[in-house]
Design a protein around this motif. Structure first.
Motif, PDB file in Angstrom:
ATOM      1  N   UNK A 111     -56.446  41.182 -48.733  1.00  0.00           N
ATOM      2  CA  UNK A 111     -55.936  40.996 -47.369  1.00  0.00           C
ATOM      3  C   UNK A 111     -54.689  40.125 -47.428  1.00  0.00           C
ATOM      4  N   UNK A 112     -53.571  40.645 -46.954  1.00  0.00           N
ATOM      5  CA  UNK A 112     -52.346  39.861 -46.941  1.00  0.00           C
ATOM      6  C   UNK A 112     -52.438  38.758 -45.885  1.00  0.00           C
ATOM      7  N   UNK A 113     -51.560  37.782 -46.013  1.00  0.00           N
ATOM      8  CA  UNK A 113     -51.554  36.708 -45.018  1.00  0.00           C
ATOM      9  C   UNK A 113     -51.312  37.268 -43.621  1.00  0.00           C
ATOM     10  N   UNK A 114     -50.375  38.195 -43.494  1.00  0.00           N
ATOM     11  CA  UNK A 114     -50.068  38.735 -42.179  1.00  0.00           C
ATOM     12  C   UNK A 114     -51.265  39.486 -41.596  1.00  0.00           C
ATOM     13  N   UNK A 115     -51.965  40.227 -42.442  1.00  0.00           N
ATOM     14  CA  UNK A 115     -53.156  40.939 -41.953  1.00  0.00           C
ATOM     15  C   UNK A 115     -54.238  39.945 -41.554  1.00  0.00           C
ATOM     16  N   UNK A 116     -54.371  38.867 -42.328  1.00  0.00           N
ATOM     17  CA  UNK A 116     -55.337  37.815 -41.959  1.00  0.00           C
ATOM     18  C   UNK A 116     -54.958  37.221 -40.611  1.00  0.00           C
ATOM     19  N   UNK A 117     -53.683  36.932 -40.450  1.00  0.00           N
ATOM     20  CA  UNK A 117     -53.201  36.300 -39.219  1.00  0.00           C
ATOM     21  C   UNK A 117     -53.451  37.195 -37.999  1.00  0.00           C
ATOM     22  N   UNK A 118     -53.325  38.477 -38.187  1.00  0.00           N
ATOM     23  CA  UNK A 118     -53.487  39.414 -37.067  1.00  0.00           C
ATOM     24  C   UNK A 118     -54.923  39.492 -36.556  1.00  0.00           C
ATOM     25  N   UNK A 119     -55.872  38.960 -37.313  1.00  0.00           N
ATOM     26  CA  UNK A 119     -57.283  39.045 -36.905  1.00  0.00           C
ATOM     27  C   UNK A 119     -57.879  37.671 -36.616  1.00  0.00           C
ATOM     28  N   UNK A 120     -57.053  36.650 -36.455  1.00  0.00           N
ATOM     29  CA  UNK A 120     -57.575  35.294 -36.288  1.00  0.00           C
ATOM     30  C   UNK A 120     -58.075  35.044 -34.872  1.00  0.00           C
ATOM     31  N   UNK A 121     -58.868  33.993 -34.778  1.00  0.00           N
ATOM     32  CA  UNK A 121     -59.357  33.512 -33.479  1.00  0.00           C
ATOM     33  C   UNK A 121     -58.663  32.189 -33.176  1.00  0.00           C
ATOM     34  N   UNK A 122     -58.106  32.076 -31.982  1.00  0.00           N
ATOM     35  CA  UNK A 122     -57.359  30.876 -31.580  1.00  0.00           C
ATOM     36  C   UNK A 122     -58.271  29.915 -30.826  1.00  0.00           C
ATOM     37  N   UNK A 123     -58.172  28.635 -31.186  1.00  0.00           N
ATOM     38  CA  UNK A 123     -58.962  27.595 -30.528  1.00  0.00           C
ATOM     39  C   UNK A 123     -58.031  26.487 -30.052  1.00  0.00           C
ATOM     40  N   UNK A 124     -58.072  26.122 -28.774  1.00  0.00           N
ATOM     41  CA  UNK A 124     -57.212  25.030 -28.294  1.00  0.00           C
ATOM     42  C   UNK A 124     -57.638  23.689 -28.889  1.00  0.00           C
ATOM     43  N   UNK A 125     -56.649  22.800 -29.059  1.00  0.00           N
ATOM     44  CA  UNK A 125     -56.948  21.439 -29.473  1.00  0.00           C
ATOM     45  C   UNK A 125     -56.823  21.198 -30.957  1.00  0.00           C
ATOM     46  N   UNK A 126     -57.423  20.100 -31.399  1.00  0.00           N
ATOM     47  CA  UNK A 126     -57.310  19.618 -32.773  1.00  0.00           C
ATOM     48  C   UNK A 126     -58.252  20.344 -33.724  1.00  0.00           C
ATOM     49  N   UNK A 127     -57.806  20.440 -34.973  1.00  0.00           N
ATOM     50  CA  UNK A 127     -58.661  21.021 -36.024  1.00  0.00           C
ATOM     51  C   UNK A 127     -59.679  20.014 -36.557  1.00  0.00           C
ATOM     52  N   UNK A 128     -59.535  18.747 -36.228  1.00  0.00           N
ATOM     53  CA  UNK A 128     -60.421  17.730 -36.792  1.00  0.00           C
ATOM     54  C   UNK A 128     -61.913  18.021 -36.551  1.00  0.00           C
TER      55      UNK A 128
END
Length: 602
Positions: free
Chosen positions: A547-564
């Protein structure tokens, strides 16, 4: 009818209001004072060079000329290509000519692309400054295009040409010069040049502080003091050697997780980027979650550390830290965190330590860390045989001056980190506002010669770690043998460790990794406390070679706020049960001094 004809003429007269000297005597007096400070700045630049103490950099001007010459040869070697390039430039200027005629006739002109450098209304209203802005836009777009479209030039040279052209274009913006910036011009006339006196005084001070290099002030440095209003999380230095101190932070909870955390920060700049203040401190937040946190605080190297290489930094840094953690807590298993080059060192240490049976690190968190340097961004511009040889000559005293590294990082984003401050500080004469992150950014450290040259050659130039060709202490490092849990954090706008580079590096490990992309850049994306409710982060499946980075990016889930909090959920299953809180030293080692310690101030 006559009134209609005279309207453009009157508008032209009105457009020059505010551009005349108000008090010639005061202006002449201030000009003399300005030249006096400028002379001091020139002396501060010249004197160390006359003594042979400094070499210019970080850019080699010979390399700039030879690189851009190759691009020029590409375009001029083919008549059709040369004609196309000339035609494109002429077409742009014809557009400017048409706009000028329309503006003179009082006809509307299409608004330019928004650019904060040209926010003053006279960049559009005044015919001279409008022409300068439009000409700059045409020439800069044309020049950048020549570098980007030079497909017959080898990739590294083309990359350098793109970078150098962008840097030159940023430097030559009419917004950077008194005579071609309407806002600067008017302010200078209004103050009779007093702004230039203040600015050149700061310029001379910054040149003297940099000992022959301009140490550009980006924040009001007098507003911050390490240990008082930055790096304030309570703790103690509990161990030290000639390369680092080990800090253990005081608990803020009655119980803590059994497995401690050891943080390996970069030795470029200081560790307190992770402890800026009470609100922005990742270290303090970790402590508040119930972790026992230890941090390696690297010494600011000098001639004594010239021969310290990566093996030394592993043995006298990471291993020394692991030994200290085990000694004071009794725990032989540690969750390790590495940031930037500190993470690259941690990555190299994992197979090095495993080869000799040391597997105390049971999980690894890499924050904006590169393992595979194929996509490592614009820093690669500074790494080839010629430039490495030149860099080695500059480290005759056994180290690279911190101002050189600071200038290099500023050049990566010169349009944001250099020229706005040049204009505001030295031409407007305004002291920059207090900003803790930029205060840290300016708190540059030196680079030990052996360590730095190894890093640049083995990682940026030859990419040995990802290719399983790096050797440390006779051990060939193979990250595919590392199958412990790994968390990789990348940031979306990172200009030092691009997200694709972090993604590719995660594939070097022997087990699937957790890969997360946070919004913003190399620093702000990491230092993003949940309380601020800023930015967002993206998660997806574990990285895969299929899976290329771009293909990975196209299937991501977005979450508001901090990653901590996301990281905390990931680390808790590996943190162990709760045990009574541990005080620094654990009754085994006597604390040496309060955190943040001497080394971070040196």
């Amino acid at each position: 009818m006559n009134d209609q004809r005279s309207a453009p003429f009157q508008a032209g007269i009105d457009s020059f209001q505010g551009y005349a000297v108000r008090d010639p005597e005061a202006f002449a007096r201030n000009a003399a004072r300005m030249l006096e400070h400028l002379g001091k700045a020139a002396a501060a630049w010249v004197e160390p060079r006359e003594r042979g103490e400094v070499r210019d950099g970080p850019i080699s001007y010979t390399d700039v000329v030879s690189t851009l010459s190759e691009v020029g040869d590409y375009w001029l070697s083919d008549h059709q290509r040369a004609f196309q390039a000339q035609a494109k430039l002429m077409s742009g200027f014809m557009g400017i000519w048409a706009n000028s005629i329309a503006r003179a006739a009082g006809q509307p002109v299409a608004p330019p692309v928004p650019d904060k450098r040209f926010a003053d209304e006279d960049w559009q209203r005044h015919p001279l400054f409008a022409f300068l802005r439009e000409s700059y836009g045409v020439v800069s777009e044309w020049a950048n295009g020549l570098a980007q479209d030079a497909e017959g030039v080898d990739p590294h040279t083309r990359h350098k040409a793109i970078f150098y052209t962008r840097a030159i274009v940023n430097a030559l913006s009419p917004a950077n010069f008194l005579a071609t910036n309407p806002e600067l011009y008017r302010e200078t006339m209004a103050e009779n040049g007093e702004n230039l006196v203040r600015g050149m005084r700061m310029f001379a001070e910054d040149m003297a502080r940099g000992e022959g290099f301009l140490k550009l002030r980006q924040s009001c440095e007098n507003s911050f003091k390490v240990g008082e209003n930055v790096a304030t999380t309570p703790g103690k230095v509990i161990a030290e050697n000639e390369l680092c101190q080990i800090i253990q932070y005081s608990p803020s909870t009655e119980t803590v997780f059994k497995r401690p955390i050891l943080i390996a920060p970069p030795w470029i700049n200081r560790f307190y980027i992770l402890d800026l203040n009470a609100e922005k401190s990742l270290i303090r937040w970790m402590v508040e979650q119930g972790h026992t946190v230890f941090v390696i605080s690297w010494v600011n190297p000098d001639a004594r550390h010239a021969d310290k290489d990566w093996q030394n930094y592993i043995e006298e840094g990471l291993v020394f830290g692991l030994d200290t953690v085990q000694q004071v807590t009794g725990e032989s298993e540690v969750n390790a965190v590495g940031y930037c080059v500190g993470g690259t060192l941690l990555g190299a240490a994992l197979p090095y330590l495993k080869a000799r049976g040391d597997e105390r690190i049971r999980s690894a968190t890499f924050l904006t860390t590169q393992i595979d340097f194929r996509h490592s961004g614009d820093l690669k511009v500074f790494v080839d045989e010629q430039q490495l040889a030149e860099l080695e000559k500059t480290m005759e005293r056994g180290y690279l001056e911190g101002t050189r590294m600071a200038a290099t990082f500023n050049l990566l984003r010169s349009g944001e980190l250099i020229w706005p401050y040049v204009v505001s500080n030295y031409l407007k004469g305004k002291e920059p506002a207090p900003f803790d992150l930029l205060f840290w950014n300016a708190d540059a450290t030196r680079m030990a010669k052996a360590n730095h040259l190894f890093y640049l050659r083995a990682c940026y130039f030859e990419n040995r770690l990802a290719r399983k060709e790096m050797e440390i202490g006779g051990v060939r490092l193979d990250l595919s043998t590392i199958d412990l849990p790994v968390y990789h954090l990348a940031t979306k706008e990172d200009h030092i460790a691009p997200a694709i580079s972090v993604y590719e590096g995660s594939l070097a490990f022997g087990a699937p990794s957790t890969y997360v992309v946070a919004a913003s850049g190399h620093i702000a994306g990491v230092v993003n406390p949940p309380s601020k409710q800023k930015y967002r982060f993206w998660t997806g499946a574990a990285p895969s070679r299929d899976v290329s980075f771009q293909d990975w990016w196209n299937t991501t889930e977005e979450t508001p706020g901090s990653w901590w909090p996301h990281w905390q959920v990931w680390i808790e299953p590996m943190a162990g049960e709760r045990v009574p809180a541990r005080e620094p030293g654990g009754g085994v080692l006597t604390p040496i001094e309060d955190a943040p310690g001497r080394y971070v101030k040196g």
